[in-house]
Every structure is written in C-alpha cells, then in structure tokens.
Design a protein around this motif. Sequence first.
Motif, PDB file in Angstrom:
ATOM      1  N   ASN A 103       0.810  -1.224   0.000  1.00  0.00           N
ATOM      2  CA  ASN A 103       0.000   0.000   0.000  1.00  0.00           C
ATOM      3  C   ASN A 103       0.840   1.269   0.000  1.00  0.00           C
ATOM      4  OD1 ASN A 103      -2.394  -1.564   0.164  1.00  0.00           O
ATOM      5  ND2 ASN A 103      -2.185  -1.702   2.398  1.00  0.00           N
ATOM      6  N   VAL A 104       2.159   1.145   0.186  1.00  0.00           N
ATOM      7  CA  VAL A 104       3.036   2.317   0.205  1.00  0.00           C
ATOM      8  C   VAL A 104       3.314   2.773  -1.223  1.00  0.00           C
ATOM      9  CG1 VAL A 104       5.317   3.173   0.855  1.00  0.00           C
ATOM     10  CG2 VAL A 104       4.061   1.660   2.405  1.00  0.00           C
ATOM     11  N   ARG A 105       3.077   4.032  -1.481  1.00  0.00           N
ATOM     12  CA  ARG A 105       3.308   4.563  -2.825  1.00  0.00           C
ATOM     13  C   ARG A 105       4.806   4.726  -3.083  1.00  0.00           C
ATOM     14  NH1 ARG A 105      -0.294   9.771  -3.906  1.00  0.00           N
ATOM     15  NH2 ARG A 105       0.618   9.383  -5.969  1.00  0.00           N
ATOM     16  N   TYR A 106       5.207   4.506  -4.298  1.00  0.00           N
ATOM     17  CA  TYR A 106       6.590   4.680  -4.756  1.00  0.00           C
ATOM     18  C   TYR A 106       7.562   3.757  -4.015  1.00  0.00           C
ATOM     19  CZ  TYR A 106       4.359   9.024  -6.266  1.00  0.00           C
ATOM     20  OH  TYR A 106       3.494   9.934  -6.805  1.00  0.00           O
ATOM     21  N   ARG A 107       7.067   2.658  -3.493  1.00  0.00           N
ATOM     22  CA  ARG A 107       7.975   1.761  -2.772  1.00  0.00           C
ATOM     23  C   ARG A 107       8.987   1.112  -3.714  1.00  0.00           C
ATOM     24  NH1 ARG A 107       6.580  -3.875  -1.916  1.00  0.00           N
ATOM     25  NH2 ARG A 107       5.051  -4.561  -3.460  1.00  0.00           N
ATOM     26  N   ASN A 108       8.608   0.885  -4.956  1.00  0.00           N
ATOM     27  CA  ASN A 108       9.562   0.320  -5.916  1.00  0.00           C
ATOM     28  C   ASN A 108      10.673   1.326  -6.238  1.00  0.00           C
ATOM     29  OD1 ASN A 108       8.164  -2.115  -6.116  1.00  0.00           O
ATOM     30  ND2 ASN A 108       6.839  -1.339  -7.762  1.00  0.00           N
ATOM     31  N   PHE A 109      10.318   2.594  -6.306  1.00  0.00           N
ATOM     32  CA  PHE A 109      11.332   3.633  -6.535  1.00  0.00           C
ATOM     33  C   PHE A 109      12.282   3.715  -5.350  1.00  0.00           C
ATOM     34  CE2 PHE A 109      12.687   8.016  -5.813  1.00  0.00           C
ATOM     35  CZ  PHE A 109      13.410   8.252  -6.973  1.00  0.00           C
ATOM     36  N   LEU A 110      11.744   3.638  -4.141  1.00  0.00           N
ATOM     37  CA  LEU A 110      12.586   3.669  -2.955  1.00  0.00           C
ATOM     38  C   LEU A 110      13.496   2.439  -2.901  1.00  0.00           C
ATOM     39  CD1 LEU A 110      10.002   4.909  -0.295  1.00  0.00           C
ATOM     40  CD2 LEU A 110      11.871   6.213  -1.328  1.00  0.00           C
ATOM     41  N   ALA A 111      12.966   1.285  -3.285  1.00  0.00           N
ATOM     42  CA  ALA A 111      13.796   0.078  -3.306  1.00  0.00           C
ATOM     43  C   ALA A 111      14.937   0.225  -4.310  1.00  0.00           C
ATOM     44  CB  ALA A 111      12.937  -1.136  -3.647  1.00  0.00           C
ATOM     45  N   LEU A 112      14.661   0.844  -5.458  1.00  0.00           N
ATOM     46  CA  LEU A 112      15.711   1.095  -6.443  1.00  0.00           C
ATOM     47  C   LEU A 112      16.750   2.064  -5.895  1.00  0.00           C
ATOM     48  CD1 LEU A 112      16.841   0.777  -9.317  1.00  0.00           C
ATOM     49  CD2 LEU A 112      15.337   2.662 -10.011  1.00  0.00           C
ATOM     50  N   TYR A 113      16.300   3.051  -5.146  1.00  0.00           N
ATOM     51  CA  TYR A 113      17.216   4.020  -4.535  1.00  0.00           C
ATOM     52  C   TYR A 113      18.185   3.307  -3.594  1.00  0.00           C
ATOM     53  CZ  TYR A 113      18.783   7.788  -1.466  1.00  0.00           C
ATOM     54  OH  TYR A 113      19.540   8.639  -0.719  1.00  0.00           O
ATOM     55  N   PHE A 114      17.657   2.400  -2.760  1.00  0.00           N
ATOM     56  CA  PHE A 114      18.522   1.653  -1.854  1.00  0.00           C
ATOM     57  C   PHE A 114      19.433   0.700  -2.623  1.00  0.00           C
ATOM     58  CE2 PHE A 114      14.990   2.406   1.316  1.00  0.00           C
ATOM     59  CZ  PHE A 114      15.709   3.337   2.050  1.00  0.00           C
ATOM     60  N   PHE A 115      18.926   0.140  -3.701  1.00  0.00           N
ATOM     61  CA  PHE A 115      19.721  -0.808  -4.480  1.00  0.00           C
ATOM     62  C   PHE A 115      20.926  -0.119  -5.121  1.00  0.00           C
ATOM     63  CE2 PHE A 115      20.608  -2.885  -8.595  1.00  0.00           C
ATOM     64  CZ  PHE A 115      21.019  -4.124  -8.119  1.00  0.00           C
ATOM     65  N   ILE A 116      20.767   1.131  -5.514  1.00  0.00           N
ATOM     66  CA  ILE A 116      21.878   1.857  -6.144  1.00  0.00           C
ATOM     67  C   ILE A 116      23.061   1.968  -5.191  1.00  0.00           C
ATOM     68  CG2 ILE A 116      22.579   4.138  -7.005  1.00  0.00           C
ATOM     69  CD1 ILE A 116      19.821   4.397  -8.252  1.00  0.00           C
ATOM     70  N   GLY A 167      -0.500 -11.022   4.308  1.00  0.00           N
ATOM     71  CA  GLY A 167      -0.958  -9.634   4.311  1.00  0.00           C
ATOM     72  C   GLY A 167      -2.181  -9.421   5.174  1.00  0.00           C
ATOM     73  N   ALA A 168      -2.883 -10.526   5.490  1.00  0.00           N
ATOM     74  CA  ALA A 168      -4.073 -10.399   6.335  1.00  0.00           C
ATOM     75  C   ALA A 168      -3.725  -9.920   7.742  1.00  0.00           C
ATOM     76  CB  ALA A 168      -4.784 -11.751   6.411  1.00  0.00           C
ATOM     77  N   LEU A 169      -2.481 -10.154   8.175  1.00  0.00           N
ATOM     78  CA  LEU A 169      -2.061  -9.673   9.488  1.00  0.00           C
ATOM     79  C   LEU A 169      -2.128  -8.155   9.547  1.00  0.00           C
ATOM     80  CD1 LEU A 169       1.040 -11.973  10.158  1.00  0.00           C
ATOM     81  CD2 LEU A 169      -1.188 -12.087  11.282  1.00  0.00           C
ATOM     82  N   ARG A 170      -1.630  -7.515   8.506  1.00  0.00           N
ATOM     83  CA  ARG A 170      -1.629  -6.059   8.469  1.00  0.00           C
ATOM     84  C   ARG A 170      -3.053  -5.524   8.365  1.00  0.00           C
ATOM     85  NH1 ARG A 170       1.157  -5.629   4.381  1.00  0.00           N
ATOM     86  NH2 ARG A 170       3.246  -5.305   5.242  1.00  0.00           N
ATOM     87  N   GLU A 171      -3.858  -6.147   7.506  1.00  0.00           N
ATOM     88  CA  GLU A 171      -5.221  -5.677   7.326  1.00  0.00           C
ATOM     89  C   GLU A 171      -6.037  -5.833   8.606  1.00  0.00           C
ATOM     90  OE1 GLU A 171      -6.091  -4.109   4.691  1.00  0.00           O
ATOM     91  OE2 GLU A 171      -4.209  -4.515   3.621  1.00  0.00           O
ATOM     92  N   SER A 172      -5.854  -6.941   9.315  1.00  0.00           N
ATOM     93  CA  SER A 172      -6.573  -7.149  10.573  1.00  0.00           C
ATOM     94  C   SER A 172      -6.161  -6.115  11.614  1.00  0.00           C
ATOM     95  CB  SER A 172      -6.311  -8.561  11.109  1.00  0.00           C
ATOM     96  OG  SER A 172      -6.738  -9.540  10.183  1.00  0.00           O
ATOM     97  N   ASP A 180       0.819   1.996  11.704  1.00  0.00           N
ATOM     98  CA  ASP A 180       1.926   1.255  11.101  1.00  0.00           C
ATOM     99  C   ASP A 180       3.076   1.047  12.072  1.00  0.00           C
ATOM    100  OD1 ASP A 180       1.236   0.620   8.319  1.00  0.00           O
ATOM    101  OD2 ASP A 180       1.039   2.784   8.093  1.00  0.00           O
ATOM    102  N   LEU A 181       3.339   2.031  12.932  1.00  0.00           N
ATOM    103  CA  LEU A 181       4.440   1.891  13.876  1.00  0.00           C
ATOM    104  C   LEU A 181       4.172   0.744  14.848  1.00  0.00           C
ATOM    105  CD1 LEU A 181       7.148   3.234  14.498  1.00  0.00           C
ATOM    106  CD2 LEU A 181       5.974   4.637  16.208  1.00  0.00           C
ATOM    107  N   ARG A 182       2.945   0.650  15.321  1.00  0.00           N
ATOM    108  CA  ARG A 182       2.608  -0.435  16.243  1.00  0.00           C
ATOM    109  C   ARG A 182       2.615  -1.779  15.531  1.00  0.00           C
ATOM    110  NH1 ARG A 182      -2.728  -0.575  20.223  1.00  0.00           N
ATOM    111  NH2 ARG A 182      -2.129  -2.488  21.358  1.00  0.00           N
ATOM    112  N   ILE A 183       2.153  -1.803  14.296  1.00  0.00           N
ATOM    113  CA  ILE A 183       2.172  -3.047  13.524  1.00  0.00           C
ATOM    114  C   ILE A 183       3.600  -3.518  13.305  1.00  0.00           C
ATOM    115  CG2 ILE A 183       1.616  -4.069  11.295  1.00  0.00           C
ATOM    116  CD1 ILE A 183      -0.791  -2.192  11.149  1.00  0.00           C
ATOM    117  N   ALA A 184       4.481  -2.566  13.001  1.00  0.00           N
ATOM    118  CA  ALA A 184       5.873  -2.927  12.734  1.00  0.00           C
ATOM    119  C   ALA A 184       6.544  -3.512  13.973  1.00  0.00           C
ATOM    120  CB  ALA A 184       6.645  -1.699  12.244  1.00  0.00           C
ATOM    121  N   PHE A 185       6.367  -2.873  15.123  1.00  0.00           N
ATOM    122  CA  PHE A 185       7.075  -3.284  16.334  1.00  0.00           C
ATOM    123  C   PHE A 185       6.415  -4.478  17.032  1.00  0.00           C
ATOM    124  CE2 PHE A 185       9.175   0.850  16.072  1.00  0.00           C
ATOM    125  CZ  PHE A 185      10.460   0.517  16.465  1.00  0.00           C
ATOM    126  N   GLN A 186       5.097  -4.579  16.991  1.00  0.00           N
ATOM    127  CA  GLN A 186       4.409  -5.599  17.772  1.00  0.00           C
ATOM    128  C   GLN A 186       3.996  -6.821  16.959  1.00  0.00           C
ATOM    129  OE1 GLN A 186       1.156  -3.940  20.004  1.00  0.00           O
ATOM    130  NE2 GLN A 186       2.463  -2.572  21.201  1.00  0.00           N
TER     131      GLN A 186
END
Length: 292
Positions: A103-116, A167-172, A180-186
Amino acid sequence: MRNRHSSRAGTIVIYTILTLFSVACLLPVLLTLIVSFSAEESIMKNGYSLFPEKWSLDGYRTIFVNSAIIFKGYLVSITVTVVGTLLALIITALAAYPLSNPNVRYRNFLALYFFITMLFQGGIVPWYLMNVQLGLKDNLLALIVPMLMFNAFNMFLVKNFMESLPGALRESAYIDGANDLRIAFQIYMPLSMPVLATVSLFYALSYWNDWFNAIMLVDNKNLYPLQYILFQLRSNIQMLEMLPTGANSGYTMPAESAKMATVIMTIGPIVFLYPYLQRYFVKGLVVGSVKG
C-alpha cells in the motif's frame, strides 16, 4: 526388514559425513589455538603443528604486555558492537517494513534508490569530510554512526522475509485501529525474528571486526577498539622482526604465536554469540518449511 536396514545404513552414512565435515571445520580452529601456545622456535623449525615440540605463553605475554589497554579495547569493542548492532537492526527493520507494504506509494522507486547504494559509493574523501562535519571525531559515535547507514543487502533480506508474511495480518491490525508503527514493532518484527537474528549477526561481525573507522576518525588512544589495538601490535612486532640481527639481544619475537593469539582473542566473543543465534536460524528453516 530390508527397508529398516537400508534406512539405518543411510543414517550412519549421513552422520559419518557430518562428523567428518565438522572435524574438517574444527581442525583449523584447533590448529590456531595450539600454535598460539607454541614456542616460536618450534614454529620456525617445524612450522604449524598439532603437536609442537615446545609450549610457550610468549604470544599471549606479548599481547598482554599492557593489559590495561587490551581490556579497555575489549570494553570499547563490546560497547560499540552492542549499541551499533541494536541501532542498525532497528533502522534496517524500519526501512524494510514500508518497502514490504504493497500500500506504500513509490515503494519500488525507494527500493531502487537503496539498491543503487549497493553498486556505487561516494568515496573515502567525501565520506571523511561528511563525518567530520557531523562531529564524528574522537568519540564513540565515530565508531558507531558511520556504519549505521545500513547495508542495503541486509535490508532486502528483511524486506523479502516480511513480504512472505500473510498480508491479512496487516489488514486485521488496521481494522483493530493499530497504526503502522505499532504493527511494525508488535507484529512484523517479532514474526521476523529469524531473519533479524541473521542480520544482527552480520552487523555484529562488522562492528566487532572494524578497525578502519578507528584509523580514520579516532586519535584518542582511550577509544581504540580491540581490533585496532591488535593491528598496531602486529605491526610493531613485524617492525621489530625487521631489525638487524642482534639488535634485540638474541631474543626471538613470538611473531607467529602472537598472530595466532590475536585470532583466538578476536573470535572468542563471536564463537559464544553464534550458538545463541543458531536457534533462530533453525526456527527460520521451520517457518519456511511450513509456509512452503
């Protein structure tokens, strides 16, 4: 009955191969340990041997000629490794989580940025100037922060593992009102413990074995990590070996035994750390097999 005997024979063959492989892996470590306790004369005469003619502690005496510096170097290395690994792990996980979220926009662009960053680097001079401008000079942060800019390879390992989670974990969690911060850490980080343990070992090894930052950014001897102290010690021993014959009153410098002693001293903490993390590797294999 025939199947039982064939199964038993196969088990014996597998255990035999694993035993031989384990012995082959342990033999160099055992040889290094024995050489570190060998007399330099015995090493010069017979080379590296599992059964030296004469035993000696000269290698360790040479290293611990100033034990206060060695123990201080241990303390600096342990502090830098623990703090740096924890911070780098958190940054890596927080960067991997949004890239694993479709659901994150431009995540593929960000991944390319890190890959460079895996392909191109700015160079030593810009790296040094940037660290000096940030105040990373003659302090513990100079040994921690330059390596906090996480390795993109480690980040992609964590990202790929998080993408394999349902992905159902995130949706639930969204439905229950979690951000998102709580989902990431917990949710995602606890479930990603196997890959995080693997990445933490990579970071710990990098911090523990690092001496380049100390050469470039640290002039205070009280902040030298263990690896840099041992690097200086080995350089001094090599310099003394190059002196003319008789300049050291006939004393034979324990160059080889001291070299092996430094190896034993540096691999010790990592050897104790790996068995603790191994259970997470096994858990990761089990999780992968269940998902498969």
